[in-house]
Scaffold this active site. Structure first.
Site, short mmCIF file in Angstrom:
data_model
loop_
_atom_site.label_atom_id
_atom_site.label_comp_id
_atom_site.label_asym_id
_atom_site.label_seq_id
_atom_site.Cartn_x
_atom_site.Cartn_y
_atom_site.Cartn_z
CE1 TYR A 1 -13.71 2.23 -8.69
CE2 TYR A 1 -15.96 1.69 -9.31
CZ TYR A 1 -14.87 1.51 -8.48
OH TYR A 1 -14.93 0.59 -7.46
CG ASP B 1 -2.24 0.71 1.03
OD1 ASP B 1 -2.21 1.90 0.63
OD2 ASP B 1 -3.31 0.11 1.25
CB VAL C 1 -0.71 -0.76 -7.68
CG1 VAL C 1 -0.71 -1.55 -6.39
CG2 VAL C 1 -1.90 0.20 -7.77
CE LYS D 1 -12.60 -1.11 -9.42
NZ LYS D 1 -11.52 -1.84 -8.75
CG ASN E 1 -8.43 -4.27 -2.19
OD1 ASN E 1 -9.66 -4.28 -2.17
ND2 ASN E 1 -7.73 -3.38 -1.49
P1 NAD Z 1 -10.44 2.37 0.26
O1 NAD Z 1 -10.22 3.71 -0.34
O2 NAD Z 1 -10.96 2.25 1.63
O3 NAD Z 1 -9.11 1.51 0.18
C1 NAD Z 1 -8.34 1.47 -0.97
C2 NAD Z 1 -6.94 1.08 -0.60
O4 NAD Z 1 -6.16 1.07 -1.81
C3 NAD Z 1 -6.28 2.07 0.37
O5 NAD Z 1 -5.58 1.38 1.36
C4 NAD Z 1 -5.39 2.86 -0.55
O6 NAD Z 1 -4.28 3.45 0.10
C5 NAD Z 1 -4.97 1.82 -1.56
N1 NAD Z 1 -4.46 2.42 -2.79
C6 NAD Z 1 -5.05 3.39 -3.52
N2 NAD Z 1 -4.23 3.74 -4.54
C7 NAD Z 1 -3.11 2.97 -4.42
C8 NAD Z 1 -1.92 2.87 -5.17
N3 NAD Z 1 -1.67 3.65 -6.23
N4 NAD Z 1 -1.00 1.96 -4.78
C9 NAD Z 1 -1.22 1.17 -3.70
N5 NAD Z 1 -2.33 1.24 -2.94
C10 NAD Z 1 -3.26 2.14 -3.31
O7 NAD Z 1 -11.39 1.63 -0.78
P2 NAD Z 1 -12.17 0.24 -0.71
O8 NAD Z 1 -13.61 0.55 -0.75
O9 NAD Z 1 -11.62 -0.63 0.35
O10 NAD Z 1 -11.79 -0.33 -2.16
C11 NAD Z 1 -10.99 -1.48 -2.37
C12 NAD Z 1 -11.27 -2.00 -3.77
O11 NAD Z 1 -12.64 -2.39 -3.85
C13 NAD Z 1 -11.06 -0.99 -4.87
O12 NAD Z 1 -10.51 -1.60 -6.00
C14 NAD Z 1 -12.47 -0.52 -5.19
O13 NAD Z 1 -12.60 -0.01 -6.49
C15 NAD Z 1 -13.23 -1.81 -4.99
N6 NAD Z 1 -14.66 -1.64 -4.77
C16 NAD Z 1 -15.10 -0.96 -3.66
C17 NAD Z 1 -16.47 -0.81 -3.48
C18 NAD Z 1 -17.03 -0.10 -2.30
O14 NAD Z 1 -18.25 0.14 -2.30
N7 NAD Z 1 -16.25 0.27 -1.30
C19 NAD Z 1 -17.36 -1.34 -4.40
C20 NAD Z 1 -16.87 -2.02 -5.51
C21 NAD Z 1 -15.51 -2.16 -5.67
#
Ligand code: NAD
Length: 256
Positions: free
Chosen positions: A156, A37, A64, A160, A90
């Protein structure tokens, strides 16, 4: 307790939200877990917490969007723990929420860099370790936004949707090497991403939260563990015959 015993798993974006839940559940199930992260403080706190509970976990700073970061973090994780058997792609960002005709090239590219190239880079540099291990499991976190249009966040949606098909193509490409690829498509999960999205787009957070919860037939927002348990299944040998599949975990949102 031991569904992932003897497995080494890397989780990108593992310091908070859904990624953090994946790290916690995987460590509890006996995996050694590499947390990648950019949130170094949150990552260090998580590692300290899990080690105190007996977990084999390590944190690497890794953006990433940068291929060199992923290559060195995944190589270091495999060296530290002796192998690599699983990868959870993720890390992700929501990006700009404007209609397509107002999105700039830079805003578009920013989302693709993390959400698409990040998955590509991580997969590319995990694969040599899976070849050595004679198998592996990749779990790509896509979204319901990779399945249906929500009339928001166009970059986005593109990202996805791409991840969904990258998953299926790699599933076929690497099936003969016993490397499995599956995608997960969460509905709205209560994390910082959704909280920030609602804060930015609505004057009343609680009202917006209630409205989003009500849009799911099960009548609530998802929790990170709703996703993490599916990730545990897909990383484990329980899912040995599962590849190229998409797991929709959305409280019925897309069932209509
Ligand atoms: P979040 O923002 O709480 O966590 C995202 C994490 O990814 C954080 O720890 C952040 O620091 C890390 N991150 C972001 N950019 C980064 C980079 N360039 N390099 C390394 N780490 C990086 O979000 P979340 O809701 O936990 O989302 C996690 C995944 O789930 C994402 O891919 C998101 O698109 C997907 N998702 C989330 C939801 C939702 O409703 N929360 C729904 C569908 C999909």
């Amino acid at each position: 307790m031991h569904r992932l015993r003897d497995k080494v798993i890397a989780v990108t974006g593992g310091a908070q939200g859904i990624g953090r839940a994946c790290v916690e559940r995987a460590a509890e199930e006996g995996a050694a877990v590499a947390v990648l992260d950019v949130l170094d403080q949150e990552g260090a706190a998580l590692i300290a917490d899990l080690r105190a509970k007996g977990g084999a976990v390590e944190y690497w700073h890794c953006d990433v969007a940068h291929e060199a970061d992923l290559r060195s973090a995944l190589d270091a994780a495999a060296k530290r723990f002796g192998a690599l058997h699983g990868l959870v792609n993720n890390a992700g960002i929501a990006g700009i929420n404007r209609p397509t005709h107002e999105v700039t090239e830079a805003q578009w590219d920013a989302v693709q860099s993390v959400n698409v190239k990040g998955v590509f880079f991580a997969t590319k540099h995990a694969l040599p370790h899976f070849f050595q291990a004679k198998g592996g499991s990749v779990v790509n976190i896509s979204s319901i936004a990779g399945l249906v249009g929500l009339a928001s966040v166009p970059p986005y949606h593109a990202a996805k949707g791409a991840v969904r098909l990258m998953t299926k193509n790699d599933a076929i490409q690497y099936a003969s090497k016993q490397i499995r690829f599956n995608s997960i498509h969460p509905g709205y999960i209560w994390t910082a991403m959704v909280e920030n999205h609602l804060k930015a787009n609505s004057p009343n957070l609680e009202a917006a939260k209630a409205a989003v919860a009500a849009s799911h037939p099960l009548g609530r927002l998802g929790a990170p563990d709703d996703i993490a348990w599916c990730v545990v299944y897909l990383l484990s040998d329980e899912s040995a015959f599962v590849t190229g599949a998409e797991f929709v975990i959305d409280g019925g949102y897309t069932a209509r």
